[in-house]
Design a protein around this motif. Structure first.
Motif, PDB file in Angstrom:
ATOM      1  N   ALA A 214       0.896  -1.293   0.120  1.00  0.00           N
ATOM      2  CA  ALA A 214      -0.070  -0.046   0.076  1.00  0.00           C
ATOM      3  C   ALA A 214       0.906   1.276  -0.084  1.00  0.00           C
ATOM      4  O   ALA A 214       0.594   2.249  -0.723  1.00  0.00           O
ATOM      5  N   ARG A 217       2.382   1.649  -3.384  1.00  0.00           N
ATOM      6  CA  ARG A 217       1.408   2.257  -4.351  1.00  0.00           C
ATOM      7  C   ARG A 217       1.244   3.837  -4.073  1.00  0.00           C
ATOM      8  O   ARG A 217       1.228   4.531  -5.118  1.00  0.00           O
ATOM      9  N   PRO A 239      -0.581  -1.366  -8.839  1.00  0.00           N
ATOM     10  CA  PRO A 239      -0.460  -2.323  -7.856  1.00  0.00           C
ATOM     11  C   PRO A 239       0.480  -3.370  -8.126  1.00  0.00           C
ATOM     12  O   PRO A 239       0.918  -3.898  -7.183  1.00  0.00           O
ATOM     13  N   ALA A 243       3.069  -4.638  -5.483  1.00  0.00           N
ATOM     14  CA  ALA A 243       2.965  -5.935  -4.919  1.00  0.00           C
ATOM     15  C   ALA A 243       4.233  -6.899  -5.253  1.00  0.00           C
ATOM     16  O   ALA A 243       4.891  -7.421  -4.053  1.00  0.00           O
TER      17      ALA A 243
END
Ligand SMILES: Nc1ncnc2c1ncn2[C@@H]1O[C@H](COP(=O)(O)OP(=O)(O)OP(=O)(O)O)[C@@H](O)[C@H]1O
Length: 391
Positions: A214, A217, A239, A243
């Motif tokens: 998060a 991002r 994302p 990730a």
């Protein structure tokens, strides 16, 4: 085939935003660390003895960018208050200056460059270099924060960390104060310091954890907004980059590299849309870039040995034994104008290369009577080795 220069890019508005040295206007997702840092730095603003600080964290987690940001804030704040406290910041990278002596000389020279003076040459001892450093500090008539990036490269040669915090107490500087900020990738760094250094340094610690997906991002969205055209990114791209990097390293550098390379793939293809498959290609490119950096960092003989293995691999002669590798290596080394090392040293290099993940070592049993022996194979892309060597 291109015959003219483009007037506009497909994906990017500003590629510099994705470069290593780019200074982001805003540091995102590091409020706690910034707050802790400010708390430690504040003493200096009140003209008190500055606190020594060591910042810990893996690669790419924002140690440098946050340190630059808060120290810049500190000196601007001192200037704004104009209460007779001047704060200066000087930084050296111990990865390039790996002894206390070299770090001291680099600090003197950084401070001399800062005031447009000639750098000092060679031929001084550590004590001379420290005297010159104290003279520079004293001239500033304020607080000098010394930032030692990659401080763990000093290893056992940590005398400078014993000297700097005692500068005022020992009367080496009277009109100024010195504070030390060390930046380290190695969480165990402090354990290896001598007890006398630990006692004088008395540092506070700030730990930078890896970024989660998060947080990455948020950082990527900000970069994309500043450096890419609107709406070029498919919704899954950021994302995915976040990730992958969160899972692998928690490094903002890796995440930013992935997004840039995904953009490059689409851009070079003449597309103005970056999709998920571009990220897959970006992963390969970034890994290859990292691999090539790793090969570049090897010693000359490390490179010769790796090149010998890559050649043997190309001729499908691997895995092979040390005695089979030696003649190839000797030719490669001589071809590059260096004297080949003996068998033992080559074996040591092979062990290092194995540890670094460039080479695979296999133990083989040759029947009952044959005994055991080792065979070696290349465990990285041979093309990358050839490319680096031919640079
Ligand atoms: N919180 C953040 N907000 C915006 N950009 C960031 C943030 N953290 C890191 N970056 C960016 O990620 C890259 C790596 O950050 P930085 O150089 O500070 O990492 P580091 O922890 O010092 O790594 P290393 O130990 O490898 O030097 C830089 O380009 C930096 O601008």
């Amino acid at each position: 085939m291109r015959t003219t220069f483009r007037t506009e890019r497909n994906v990017f508005t500003n590629k510099d935003v994705f470069k290593e040295g780019y200074d982001p206007d805003e540091i995102l997702e590091r409020d706690e660390e910034i707050s802790e840092y400010i708390g430690y730095l504040e003493d200096a603003l009140f003209g008190e003895t500055p606190k020594n600080i060591i910042v810990y964290g893996n690669t790419g987690v924002g140690k440098t960018v946050v340190t630059d940001h808060v120290t810049q804030m500190l000196s601007s704040e001192a200037e704004r208050r104009d209460e007779g406290v001047d704060i200066h910041v000087v930084k050296v990278n111990c990865g390039h200056h790996t002894s206390s002596y070299q770090a001291a000389v680099a600090l003197v020279n950084a401070m001399r460059r800062d005031t447009d003076r000639e750098e000092i040459g060679k031929g001084y001892g550590f004590a001379d270099a420290m005297d010159m450093l104290y003279a520079e500090v004293e001239q500033r008539e304020g607080t000098v924060y010394v930032i030692l990036d990659e401080i763990d490269f000093l290893g056992d040669d940590d005398q400078i960390l014993y000297e700097l915090p005692r500068a005022s107490a020992n009367g080496y500087v009277e009109r100024s104060h010195v504070g030390v900020i060390g930046i380290s990738n190695d969480y165990t760094y402090r354990d290896n310091l001598s007890s006398k250094v630990k006692d004088t340094l008395q540092e506070d610690e700030i730990k930078f954890p890896p970024y989660d997906a998060a947080e990455l991002r948020t950082i990527l969205e900000d970069r994309a907004e500043k450096g890419m055209k609107e709406d070029v990114l498919d919704g899954a791209v950021i994302p995915k980059c976040a990730a992958i990097s969160a899972r692998d390293s928690g490094s903002a550098r890796q995440a930013i590299d992935l997004l840039r390379e995904a953009g490059n793939v689409a851009d070079a293809d003449g597309r103005d849309a970056v999709g998920e498959t571009d990220v897959d290609e970006a992963v390969t490119r970034v890994e290859r870039g990292r691999l090539k950096d790793g090969i570049r960092d090897l010693t000359a003989h490390g490179k010769h040995i790796l090149l010998s293995l890559a050649r043997a691999y190309g001729r499908q002669e691997t895995p092979l034994r040390l005695k089979e590798l030696l003649p190839i290596y000797e030719r490669v080394a001589r071809g590059a104008g260096s004297d080949p090392l003996g068998e033992h040293r080559v074996r040591d290099h092979l062990a290092d290369l194995t540890m670094l993940g460039f080479v695979e070592q296999r133990r083989t049993n040759k029947g009952r009577a044959g005994g055991q022996f080792y065979q070696y194979d290349l465990s990285v892309d041979a093309e990358a080795v050839f490319e680096v060597v031919s640079e």
